[in-house]
Write a protein that holds these residues in place. Structure first.
Motif, PDB file in Angstrom:
ATOM      1  N   LEU A  75      -3.977  -1.957  -6.381  1.00 20.19           N
ATOM      2  CA  LEU A  75      -3.116  -1.145  -7.232  1.00 20.19           C
ATOM      3  C   LEU A  75      -2.744  -1.918  -8.489  1.00 20.19           C
ATOM      4  O   LEU A  75      -2.673  -3.154  -8.479  1.00 20.19           O
ATOM      5  CB  LEU A  75      -1.842  -0.767  -6.477  1.00 20.19           C
ATOM      6  CG  LEU A  75      -2.024   0.160  -5.270  1.00 20.19           C
ATOM      7  CD1 LEU A  75      -0.699   0.336  -4.547  1.00 20.19           C
ATOM      8  CD2 LEU A  75      -2.579   1.507  -5.713  1.00 20.19           C
TER       9      LEU A  75
ATOM     10  N   GLU B  45       0.982   7.598  -9.875  1.00 18.05           N
ATOM     11  CA  GLU B  45       0.623   6.208 -10.148  1.00 18.05           C
ATOM     12  C   GLU B  45       1.024   5.817 -11.565  1.00 18.05           C
ATOM     13  O   GLU B  45       1.474   4.690 -11.790  1.00 18.05           O
ATOM     14  CB  GLU B  45      -0.877   5.996  -9.928  1.00 18.05           C
ATOM     15  CG  GLU B  45      -1.278   4.534 -10.008  1.00 18.05           C
ATOM     16  CD  GLU B  45      -2.687   4.291  -9.514  1.00 18.05           C
ATOM     17  OE1 GLU B  45      -3.468   3.685 -10.273  1.00 18.05           O
ATOM     18  OE2 GLU B  45      -2.999   4.693  -8.379  1.00 18.05           O
TER      19      GLU B  45
ATOM     20  N   ARG C  30       1.767   4.385   0.595  1.00 22.30           N
ATOM     21  CA  ARG C  30       0.590   5.093   1.112  1.00 22.30           C
ATOM     22  C   ARG C  30       0.406   5.026   2.624  1.00 22.30           C
ATOM     23  O   ARG C  30      -0.142   5.964   3.210  1.00 22.30           O
ATOM     24  CB  ARG C  30      -0.686   4.515   0.473  1.00 22.30           C
ATOM     25  CG  ARG C  30      -0.815   4.731  -1.015  1.00 22.30           C
ATOM     26  CD  ARG C  30      -2.092   4.086  -1.553  1.00 22.30           C
ATOM     27  NE  ARG C  30      -2.058   2.632  -1.426  1.00 22.30           N
ATOM     28  CZ  ARG C  30      -3.057   1.816  -1.746  1.00 22.30           C
ATOM     29  NH1 ARG C  30      -4.196   2.336  -2.188  1.00 22.30           N
ATOM     30  NH2 ARG C  30      -2.946   0.509  -1.623  1.00 22.30           N
TER      31      ARG C  30
ATOM     32  N   ALA D   3       2.300   4.777  -5.623  1.00 27.33           N
ATOM     33  CA  ALA D   3       1.039   5.153  -4.996  1.00 27.33           C
ATOM     34  C   ALA D   3       1.361   5.844  -3.677  1.00 27.33           C
ATOM     35  O   ALA D   3       2.080   5.298  -2.839  1.00 27.33           O
ATOM     36  CB  ALA D   3       0.172   3.926  -4.745  1.00 27.33           C
TER      37      ALA D   3
ATOM     38  N   ASP E  78       3.792   0.686  -3.385  1.00 26.63           N
ATOM     39  CA  ASP E  78       2.825   1.260  -2.452  1.00 26.63           C
ATOM     40  C   ASP E  78       3.550   2.052  -1.364  1.00 26.63           C
ATOM     41  O   ASP E  78       4.230   1.485  -0.505  1.00 26.63           O
ATOM     42  CB  ASP E  78       1.993   0.144  -1.819  1.00 26.63           C
ATOM     43  CG  ASP E  78       0.719   0.671  -1.174  1.00 26.63           C
ATOM     44  OD1 ASP E  78       0.647   1.884  -0.913  1.00 26.63           O
ATOM     45  OD2 ASP E  78      -0.208  -0.134  -0.949  1.00 26.63           O
TER      46      ASP E  78
END
Length: 443
Positions: A90, A390, A98, A395, A96
């Motif tokens: 990333l 993003e 995710r 993300a 993050d």
């Protein structure tokens, strides 16, 4: 990345062709959803017989590496059971959200408990599941209304689901699964040669009418997440559980598997669809979300035949889950400070989940997420939403991997999302979705 490298393989048998395809998929050079050449086209190019190529495709499909889509052709599966290199780094500064991980800061420290267990050893011939762990797990399960007489310790929730399915099913059997649902369950079914039959879920779990239709179509098993459903956060309540138990009574031959992967930190009370009268059932409860993913311990309760088959097959492979890990779980469960810490983690997860749900509501994005570590957000276009988020510094997971027939969405893991940033994430989602909404309205 194309099928050109497939045409350049030097192979002379179905096994060699299968191996070549697997290597290209694992390396990422044949990405998910790539359409493979027709049997006759690839056979002509490689100098093989169509029978050889067809056998290779059939073998790859049975292992879940590829999938057939009727007249449209053969495609690389979305999540093949291979170590595929797909993650990308990333950009700096992107948070993050995710992977559905719990917050490590909310988990108990293992150090003092490990010190007490330093000299524990396991010898051949001892019970696969520690008696102390069996007693503690059964007491917890029975308190939640699950008729557990004994449990088998396995290596995580998905290991439990796989071993239970293998105890009864064979390639070609049909399994009712949640849609949206956990991608690894979809991948597991494909790898085992089983057919997924989707049913819809809402905030209270399986939608009765949808599950009824799946059962009526003829399935051999049903996998349900009773709470902290991944990705939606759905949780059974008492009324829905009663209705579904009544529905399942009309299908006594169906194997019912409950995946209670979040356990005590799910944020909702336990409910169950199984009863002692059911012939084939299993409840899998993992400690990964509460005590730590690396512990790799799950406890499986079930009917006597299912547990006997699971334990017998376990003895032919690894034999047992490390008794060091099992004793560690017992020691953690017996610690009042750990119990208090898990209660605190549950409260914090609920606050973080609620913060994002409320913030989304302020932007007109209504979602209902009663439990779990994730929030499932419907979007008009997943690609636009991912790109916009993003750009805003977040993300999230694309919904495509979690869906079979349900509409587009993204999954946001809130386990480590500070409450103060929830409004920013919601605003970024609303902004990212707005152009797609406008295009949809105009079309």
């Amino acid at each position: 990345m194309s099928v050109r490298e497939l045409y350049q393989l030097k192979v002379s048998s179905a096994a060699e062709l299968s191996g070549g395809v697997e290597r290209l998929v694992a390396s990422g050079r044949l990405p998910a959803a790539t359409r493979l050449p027709t049997v006759r086209e690839l056979a002509a190019t490689l100098g093989l017989s169509p029978t050889t190529v067809a056998a290779s495709y059939r073998s790859l499909a049975q292992r879940g590496v590829v999938r057939g889509d009727g007249r449209r052709g053969t495609f690389v599966a979305a999540g093949p059971p291979l170590p595929v290199a797909t993650d990308r780094p990333l950009p700096a500064g992107v948070l993050d959200l995710r992977f559905g991980n719990p917050d490590g800061a909310l988990m108990p420290s293992l150090r003092p408990h490990l010190r007490r267990l330093a000299d524990v050893t396991k010898s051949y011939g001892e019970p696969a599941t520690l008696p102390d762990l069996d007693a503690a797990a059964c007491a917890q399960l029975r308190a939640d209304g699950i008729p557990a007489d004994r449990v088998v310790a396995l290596s995580g929730a998905l290991d439990g689901v796989e071993r239970v399915l293998l105890a009864w099913l064979r390639p070609g059997d049909r399994v009712a699964v949640e849609d949206p649902g956990f991608p690894r369950v979809f991948d597991l079914l494909a790898a085992l040669g089983l057919t997924a039959v989707p049913f819809a879920v809402d905030a209270r779990g399986p939608v009765p009418e949808s599950l009824r239709a799946a059962l009526a179509s003829g399935v051999d098993a049903c996998v349900v997440t009773p709470r902290a459903q991944n990705p939606t956060g759905a949780a059974l309540d008492a009324a829905r559980a009663r209705r579904l138990r009544t529905l399942l009574r009309a299908h006594p031959e169906v194997l019912v598997v409950e995946d209670d992967h979040a356990g005590p930190v799910a944020g909702a009370p336990a409910q169950t669809l199984v009863t002692a009268k059911r012939a084939r059932w299993a409840v899998v409860r993992s400690v990964s979300k509460s005590l730590g993913p690396d512990l790799r311990v799950a406890l499986v309760a079930g009917d006597a035949t299912t547990l006997g088959r699971v334990e017998g097959r376990l003895r032919l492979g690894p034999g047992w889950v490390s008794h060091l890990l099992q004793r560690l779980v017992v020691d953690l469960w017996a610690d009042a400070a750990v119990t208090a810490q898990l209660a605190r983690a549950t409260t914090i997860y609920r606050a973080r989940r609620t913060a994002l749900v409320d913030a989304l509501g302020m932007h007109g994005i209504e979602v209902e997420t009663p439990s779990g570590l994730n929030v499932w957000v419907p979007v008009p276009d997943e690609v636009s939403a991912l790109r916009g988020l993003e750009d805003a510094g977040y993300a999230v997971a694309p919904g495509a991997r979690f869906r079979l027939a349900s509409p587009p969405a993204v999954r946001v893991t809130v386990a480590a999302l500070p409450e103060r940033r929830a409004s920013h994430v919601a605003r970024a989602l609303a902004t990212a979705c707005a152009p797609a909404r406008n295009r949809t309205a105009a079309s």
